[in-house]
Enzyme design. Structure first.
Site, mmCIF file in Angstrom:
data_model
loop_
_atom_site.group_PDB
_atom_site.id
_atom_site.type_symbol
_atom_site.label_atom_id
_atom_site.label_comp_id
_atom_site.label_asym_id
_atom_site.label_seq_id
_atom_site.Cartn_x
_atom_site.Cartn_y
_atom_site.Cartn_z
ATOM 1 N N SER A 96 4.397 -18.184 89.311
ATOM 2 C CA SER A 96 3.869 -17.463 90.449
ATOM 3 C C SER A 96 4.801 -17.621 91.647
ATOM 4 C CB SER A 96 2.440 -17.953 90.736
ATOM 5 O OG SER A 96 1.726 -17.029 91.510
ATOM 6 N N ASP B 286 -2.892 -10.237 83.320
ATOM 7 C CA ASP B 286 -2.767 -10.902 84.617
ATOM 8 C C ASP B 286 -3.388 -10.018 85.697
ATOM 9 O OD1 ASP B 286 -1.960 -12.096 87.023
ATOM 10 O OD2 ASP B 286 0.021 -12.619 86.242
ATOM 11 N N HIS C 6 -2.958 -14.809 84.417
ATOM 12 C CA HIS C 6 -2.019 -15.414 85.355
ATOM 13 C C HIS C 6 -1.744 -16.876 85.002
ATOM 14 C CE1 HIS C 6 0.312 -15.207 88.994
ATOM 15 N NE2 HIS C 6 -0.313 -16.245 89.519
ATOM 16 N N ASP D 59 11.742 -1.793 101.074
ATOM 17 C CA ASP D 59 11.362 -1.931 99.667
ATOM 18 C C ASP D 59 10.473 -3.141 99.410
ATOM 19 O OD1 ASP D 59 12.919 0.337 98.847
ATOM 20 O OD2 ASP D 59 14.712 -0.918 98.976
#
Length: 322
Positions: free
Chosen positions: A149, A254, A303, A231
């Site tokens: 993560s 996830d 996740h 972006d």
């Protein structure tokens, strides 16, 4: 980021001993840069785990260390994470003969406090520098990274900016930029009072409710600031600079990090290939890991796939790292 069900029951904060004695030892360490043992050798993971602090870049970073292998591996936790809350199965079960495993608490997280956690525009770069400098302070000349993560983002940045120091890398649940969809997901976890009791309890025990809630809100504001950059850039410009063999893992269920983030990392860290397995099914891990860069999809993974499917994940990571 953290999964809303990622912390296993029974994780416990490491006792830090007498505050006065700790302060004296930390003051000495800040001047000398040496490690400060916090609890000595522990056996709560079923094997010797050393817990200590070391002075790095003006703060005292807490880490756990286990194993005696020549191959050093640093575990990098997610938002609000620490070694003990995020990597119990890896600290316990990664091969101690092959690897020396270090699990760190980034500044402001876990037992790397003070200082309180903050989120300036360069907080991921700061974490990456802290992580590399921690391993250098521990006298590791070269090491591999396992980043989950936010820790995956930190690992990507560290590998790009310190190519000579990184042997191999495994990242999962990471993203190189922020989209409007991500922003909605982040807003949905901002209020910790809405989290499940199973998820909240270990973090409340570690931090106290006020610090836990405040830091989560600060994290949401901190990660959303990237949405306003061109972006939504966090580290997308650095991906082509990564030279080490890299395994990108993604759980297709996830709820926090959409699949397109894994695809983007896969595409821009050149030379990758795609591999798919059904995590948790018999024989699911019989995949070739000879390629130096690859994307490994886990259809049943969420996740927290390294916790939910710990044995399978550990085998996958070990096979790649060897």
């Amino acid at each position: 980021m953290r999964s809303m069900g990622l912390v296993r029951p029974g994780t416990m904060a490491v006792a830090l001993g007498s505050r006065g004695a700790v302060r004296l030892r930390l003051l000495s360490a800040l001047k000398s840069g040496i490690s400060v043992p916090m609890t000595g050798t522990q056996a709560f993971f079923g094997t010797a785990v050393t817990s200590a602090k070391v002075a790095v870049n003006g703060v005292h970073l807490h880490y756990q260390r286990t194993g005696e292998g020549e191959h050093a591996v640093l575990l990098l936790p997610g938002m609000l994470g620490s070694g003990e809350t995020d990597f119990g199965p890896q600290i316990k079960n990664l091969n101690k003969k092959l690897f020396t495993v270090v699990a760190w608490d980034p500044r402001g997280y876990g037992h790397s406090r003070p200082p309180d956690r903050d989120f300036p525009g360069d907080f991921f770069e700061r974490d990456a520098k802290d992580a590399v400098d921690l391993m250098k302070a521990l006298k590791f000349k070269k090491f591999s990274l396992l980043g989950w993560s936010d820790g995956g983002i930190t690992a990507l940045i560290a590998a790009a900016k310190h190519p000579a120091d990184i042997h191999k890398m495994v990242v999962w649940g990471a993203n190189a930029y922020v989209t409007e969809e991500d922003e909605r997901i982040y807003q949905g976890i901002r209020d910790v009072s809405k989290w499940s009791e199973k998820t909240k309890k270990p973090l409340e025990t570690l931090y106290g409710y006020e610090y836990f809630a405040k830091t989560c809100e600060k994290w949401v504001d901190g990660i959303k600031q990237f949405k306003h950059l061109p972006d939504g850039n966090i580290c997308r410009h650095l991906l082509p600079l990564i030279q080490c063999p890299t395994l990108i893992v993604h759980g297709e269920k996830d709820p926090l990090v959409p699949r397109f983030h894994a695809d983007f990392i896969h595409k821009h860290v050149s030379g990758s290939r795609e591999d798919t397995c059904s995590l948790g099914e018999p024989g699911s891990m019989n995949v070739s890991l000879q390629e130096s860069l690859m994307l490994h999809l886990m259809p049943e993974g969420k996740h927290n796939l390294h916790l939910r499917f710990a044995d399978e994940f550990n085998k996958l990571a070990q096979d790649f790292l060897q």
